[in-house]
Design an enzyme around this catalytic site. Structure first.
Site, PDB file in Angstrom:
ATOM      1  N   SER A  37      45.167 -46.894 -55.066  1.00  0.00           N
ATOM      2  CA  SER A  37      43.900 -46.311 -54.629  1.00  0.00           C
ATOM      3  C   SER A  37      43.936 -44.786 -54.781  1.00  0.00           C
ATOM      4  CB  SER A  37      43.626 -46.670 -53.171  1.00  0.00           C
ATOM      5  OG  SER A  37      43.544 -48.075 -53.014  1.00  0.00           O
ATOM      6  N   ALA A 181      33.600 -54.054 -58.696  1.00  0.00           N
ATOM      7  CA  ALA A 181      34.322 -53.543 -59.863  1.00  0.00           C
ATOM      8  C   ALA A 181      35.802 -53.892 -59.805  1.00  0.00           C
ATOM      9  CB  ALA A 181      34.142 -52.028 -59.969  1.00  0.00           C
ATOM     10  N   TYR A 202      49.484 -55.238 -53.532  1.00  0.00           N
ATOM     11  CA  TYR A 202      48.899 -54.188 -52.709  1.00  0.00           C
ATOM     12  C   TYR A 202      49.495 -54.299 -51.312  1.00  0.00           C
ATOM     13  CZ  TYR A 202      45.360 -50.711 -51.438  1.00  0.00           C
ATOM     14  OH  TYR A 202      44.719 -49.560 -51.047  1.00  0.00           O
TER      15      TYR A 202
END
Length: 241
Positions: A37, A181, A202
């Site tokens: 991120s 997205a 993640y």
């Protein structure tokens, strides 16, 4: 496994697959896609290097997904003008890309610049385009799916607003394009990167992903798609599988 370029010790990782099928995909160890991120301080260059070293140790191939341009949707939802939001997203996205390349270069990866999947790479990828369009269509037509996407978006926005403040309906509807997205990478990364199987990695997934991989939503991940929560633990000596 691709271990010859990784020197010394690698960080041990606590690996928590989101489902039994995800565990099988992790065990296959063919491809890992790390979500990085752009606006999360967790992803320092040192942290990215730890993730990269571990990924190169355990998987045949690794890539790094950076949702750079779509981050502008979140900033617009928070009140930034479109031009300013796009500028912030572009600048931070390039900074994040550079950190990934620096980490991979330090590990001896000659193709470091080719291991980053940002919007520039994905918008020209036919499989990604097909999946993205499918997600947009499902969002428009499937109320349950739409609610799940909006819930995930609200969770992201809530973390960026002052304590105790919740995003309104308009903010969520605008910012949900960011989640849509990202969604193709949770549904079918193997098709996007031409791999048999892939694990999306993640450290803190929203609750909607547990529902997605638990088969609770109408859109389900491809058979070769997995997801694992990855968190560094203590350091250990490098070992072979």
């Amino acid at each position: 496994m691709s271990t010859d370029q990784v020197d010394g010790c690698v960080a041990a990782m606590a690996v928590s697959p989101l489902s039994g099928r995800c565990a099988e995909v992790v065990e296959r160890a063919e491809h890992a896609c790390f979500g990085i991120s752009p606006f999360n301080s967790y992803f320092s260059t040192a942290r990215i290097r730890e993730l990269a070293a571990w990924g190169l140790e355990w998987f045949e191939r690794v890539d790094f997904f950076v949702p750079d341009a779509p981050s502008a949707y979140t900033f617009e939802a928070l009140g930034y003008a479109p031009g300013k939001a796009a500028w912030k997203a572009r600048r931070q996205g390039q900074y994040t890309r550079n950190k990934i390349i620096t980490a991979l270069d330090s590990l001896g990866q000659a193709d470091a610049d080719q291991r980053v999947l940002g919007w520039a790479e994905l918008e020209s990828n036919a499989a990604f385009g097909r999946l993205h369009e499918g997600g947009l269509r499902r969002y428009a037509e499937d109320a349950d799916f739409r609610d799940a996407c909006r819930e995930a978006t609200g969770w992201v926005l809530a973390g960026k607003l002052p304590a105790g403040q919740a995003p309104d309906e308009g903010q969520v509807e605008h910012a949900v394009r960011y989640f849509l997205a990202e969604l193709p990478l949770f549904i079918d990364t193997p098709a996007i990167v031409d791999a048999g199987t892939s694990v999306f990695c993640y450290h803190q997934p929203p609750a909607v992903l547990r529902r997605l991989y638990g088969g609770e939503l109408t859109w389900r991940p491809a058979a070769g798609q997995g997801f694992a929560v990855i968190a560094p633990t203590v350091r250990e000596s490098k070992k072979q599988r």
